[in-house]
Design a protein around this motif. Structure first.
Motif, PDB file in Angstrom:
ATOM      1  N   VAL A   1     -24.033  15.968 -12.881  1.00 61.35           N
ATOM      2  CA  VAL A   1     -22.721  15.972 -11.903  1.00 61.35           C
ATOM      3  C   VAL A   1     -22.768  17.279 -11.135  1.00 61.35           C
ATOM      4  O   VAL A   1     -22.919  18.352 -11.575  1.00 61.35           O
ATOM      5  N   ILE A   2     -22.733  16.724  -9.906  1.00 57.15           N
ATOM      6  CA  ILE A   2     -22.717  17.842  -8.803  1.00 57.15           C
ATOM      7  C   ILE A   2     -21.149  18.409  -8.678  1.00 57.15           C
ATOM      8  O   ILE A   2     -20.417  18.066  -8.461  1.00 57.15           O
ATOM      9  N   TYR A   3     -21.436  19.759  -8.754  1.00 55.81           N
ATOM     10  CA  TYR A   3     -20.004  20.617  -8.712  1.00 55.81           C
ATOM     11  C   TYR A   3     -19.755  21.191  -7.271  1.00 55.81           C
ATOM     12  O   TYR A   3     -18.676  20.696  -6.830  1.00 55.81           O
ATOM     13  N   ASP A   4     -20.698  21.680  -6.676  1.00 51.04           N
ATOM     14  CA  ASP A   4     -20.427  22.000  -5.199  1.00 51.04           C
ATOM     15  C   ASP A   4     -21.696  22.424  -4.680  1.00 51.04           C
ATOM     16  O   ASP A   4     -22.939  22.341  -5.379  1.00 51.04           O
ATOM     17  N   HIS A   5     -21.744  22.961  -3.424  1.00 52.65           N
ATOM     18  CA  HIS A   5     -23.129  23.479  -2.790  1.00 52.65           C
ATOM     19  C   HIS A   5     -23.007  24.807  -2.373  1.00 52.65           C
ATOM     20  O   HIS A   5     -21.933  25.318  -2.080  1.00 52.65           O
ATOM     21  N   ARG A   6     -24.079  25.403  -2.327  1.00 52.07           N
ATOM     22  CA  ARG A   6     -24.303  26.721  -1.796  1.00 52.07           C
ATOM     23  C   ARG A   6     -25.432  27.024  -1.072  1.00 52.07           C
ATOM     24  O   ARG A   6     -26.412  26.225  -0.988  1.00 52.07           O
TER      25      ARG A   6
ATOM     26  N   ARG B   1     -24.880  22.965  -7.147  1.00 50.09           N
ATOM     27  CA  ARG B   1     -24.468  23.693  -8.657  1.00 50.09           C
ATOM     28  C   ARG B   1     -24.159  22.252  -9.135  1.00 50.09           C
ATOM     29  O   ARG B   1     -23.292  21.481  -8.905  1.00 50.09           O
ATOM     30  N   PHE B   2     -24.702  22.288 -10.497  1.00 51.79           N
ATOM     31  CA  PHE B   2     -24.091  21.213 -11.283  1.00 51.79           C
ATOM     32  C   PHE B   2     -23.139  21.815 -12.391  1.00 51.79           C
ATOM     33  O   PHE B   2     -23.225  22.971 -12.830  1.00 51.79           O
TER      34      PHE B   2
ATOM     35  N   CYS C   1     -21.047  23.554 -21.834  1.00 50.19           N
ATOM     36  CA  CYS C   1     -20.590  25.168 -21.599  1.00 50.19           C
ATOM     37  C   CYS C   1     -19.199  25.131 -20.620  1.00 50.19           C
ATOM     38  O   CYS C   1     -18.724  26.123 -20.425  1.00 50.19           O
ATOM     39  N   ARG C   2     -18.817  24.089 -20.271  1.00 55.03           N
ATOM     40  CA  ARG C   2     -17.749  23.759 -19.197  1.00 55.03           C
ATOM     41  C   ARG C   2     -17.820  24.804 -17.949  1.00 55.03           C
ATOM     42  O   ARG C   2     -16.809  25.502 -17.586  1.00 55.03           O
ATOM     43  N   LYS C   3     -18.821  25.051 -17.466  1.00 53.57           N
ATOM     44  CA  LYS C   3     -19.037  25.959 -16.270  1.00 53.57           C
ATOM     45  C   LYS C   3     -20.247  25.480 -15.487  1.00 53.57           C
ATOM     46  O   LYS C   3     -21.115  24.527 -15.903  1.00 53.57           O
ATOM     47  N   PRO C   4     -20.095  25.626 -14.159  1.00 54.26           N
ATOM     48  CA  PRO C   4     -21.096  25.148 -13.274  1.00 54.26           C
ATOM     49  C   PRO C   4     -22.193  26.147 -13.246  1.00 54.26           C
ATOM     50  O   PRO C   4     -22.039  27.185 -13.908  1.00 54.26           O
ATOM     51  N   PHE C   5     -23.756  25.740 -13.070  1.00 55.50           N
ATOM     52  CA  PHE C   5     -24.660  26.356 -12.861  1.00 55.50           C
ATOM     53  C   PHE C   5     -25.435  26.093 -11.750  1.00 55.50           C
ATOM     54  O   PHE C   5     -25.450  25.130 -11.061  1.00 55.50           O
ATOM     55  N   THR C   6     -26.176  27.045 -10.788  1.00 58.68           N
ATOM     56  CA  THR C   6     -26.872  26.844  -9.735  1.00 58.68           C
ATOM     57  C   THR C   6     -28.206  26.447  -9.972  1.00 58.68           C
ATOM     58  O   THR C   6     -29.133  26.964 -10.887  1.00 58.68           O
ATOM     59  N   GLU C   7     -28.812  25.453  -9.145  1.00 54.43           N
ATOM     60  CA  GLU C   7     -29.907  24.867  -9.599  1.00 54.43           C
ATOM     61  C   GLU C   7     -31.165  26.014  -9.269  1.00 54.43           C
ATOM     62  O   GLU C   7     -30.897  26.561  -8.160  1.00 54.43           O
TER      63      GLU C   7
END
Ligand SMILES: [Zn+2]
Length: 265
Positions: free
Chosen positions: A51-56, A78-79, A84-90
């Motif tokens: 699930v992609i959250y956003d991009h950086r 960022r997925f 964790c209910r949180k996004p993380f950066t690949e």
């Protein structure tokens, strides 16, 4: 392997796909790249997420080419991790967290340190701080940058002309040097003219020990090879020859069948 992937691998970023080559200002070139994996694993709980959250956008500095600065612009996703209910950066292999430079850039800084008479010149040419220079030198002493820094030419080198992009109707070329026995890219130089190539390759050791240079049938590189690899013999590669023959074969086919479709190899 598409050439854009080879390019990313050459830059020490094998997971990335190069999507564009752009000129940002008069003396600044930008390579755009991104990762294409289907999912990534959360670094906290190890759950895979697609699930992609956003991009950086992360900007990396690459070695300057002919006085022009080179940057990599990496679009990082960022997925969202459900547990964790949180996004993380690949993560991106080859880009150390916090590092904003490529191996090629650090190698160029080291070369400048060995060849320029003082640090001010190095700072000016590489557009970096003294702190960065010390850090890079220190890493080299520690062996952290590995053999990627300055390994000499292999005994057999392949040379390939590479069509890059078309700007204002003009074709741009790059010359790709392959470590032939290991089937790996060894160096990338912009342009294909002898003078341009000599200027970009002077910091690589071992050109006198190169025995064979494999090229296609065109004579474009012969004078460069004679000067730069003085002890090498030139070999024409049959695969290049086949590629050259294809247009002739198509022409013949059209003459026989009247079929005007063309199929590029
Ligand atoms: Zn998680």
């Amino acid at each position: 392997m598409p050439s854009s992937d080879k390019l990313a691998q050459f830059l020490g970023l094998p997971e990335l796909k190069v999507t564009a080559f752009k000129k940002e200002r008069i003396a600044a070139n930008v390579l755009q790249a991104k990762k294409t994996s289907v999912f990534e694993v959360c670094p906290k709980c190890a759950t895979p997420s697609s699930v992609i959250y956003d991009h950086r956008i992360v900007r990396l500095r690459d070695a300057p080419v002919r006085g022009q600065s080179m940057r990599l612009s990496v679009k990082k996703r960022r997925f969202f991790c459900k547990p964790c209910r949180k996004p993380f950066t690949e993560p991106i292999q080859g880009v150390i967290k916090g590092h904003r430079t490529t191996y090629r850039y650090r190698r160029a800084v080291l070369w400048a340190c060995e060849n320029f008479s003082d640090l001010a010149r190095v700072r000016k040419a590489m557009r970096c701080s003294s702190g960065f220079i010390y850090q890079t030198l220190y890493q080299q002493i520690q062996g952290k940058l590995g053999e990627k820094l300055n390994y000499p030419w292999p005994t057999t080198v392949g040379i390939d002309e590479h069509f890059f992009t078309r700007r204002r109707g003009r074709a741009e070329f790059a010359t790709v040097f392959t470590d032939y026995p290991n089937k790996r890219l060894r160096e990338l130089a912009f342009g294909k003219v002898k003078g341009e190539l000599l200027a970009q390759l002077h910091n690589i050791e071992g050109r006198e020990s190169v025995r064979n240079v494999i090229i296609d049938m065109s004579d474009g590189y012969r004078s460069f090879i004679k000067e730069y690899f003085p002890n090498a013999r030139i070999i024409a590669d049959k695969f290049h020859v086949l590629r050259l023959l294809t247009p002739a074969i198509n022409k013949r086919r059209v003459a026989i069948t009247g079929d005007k479709r063309t199929r590029e190899p």
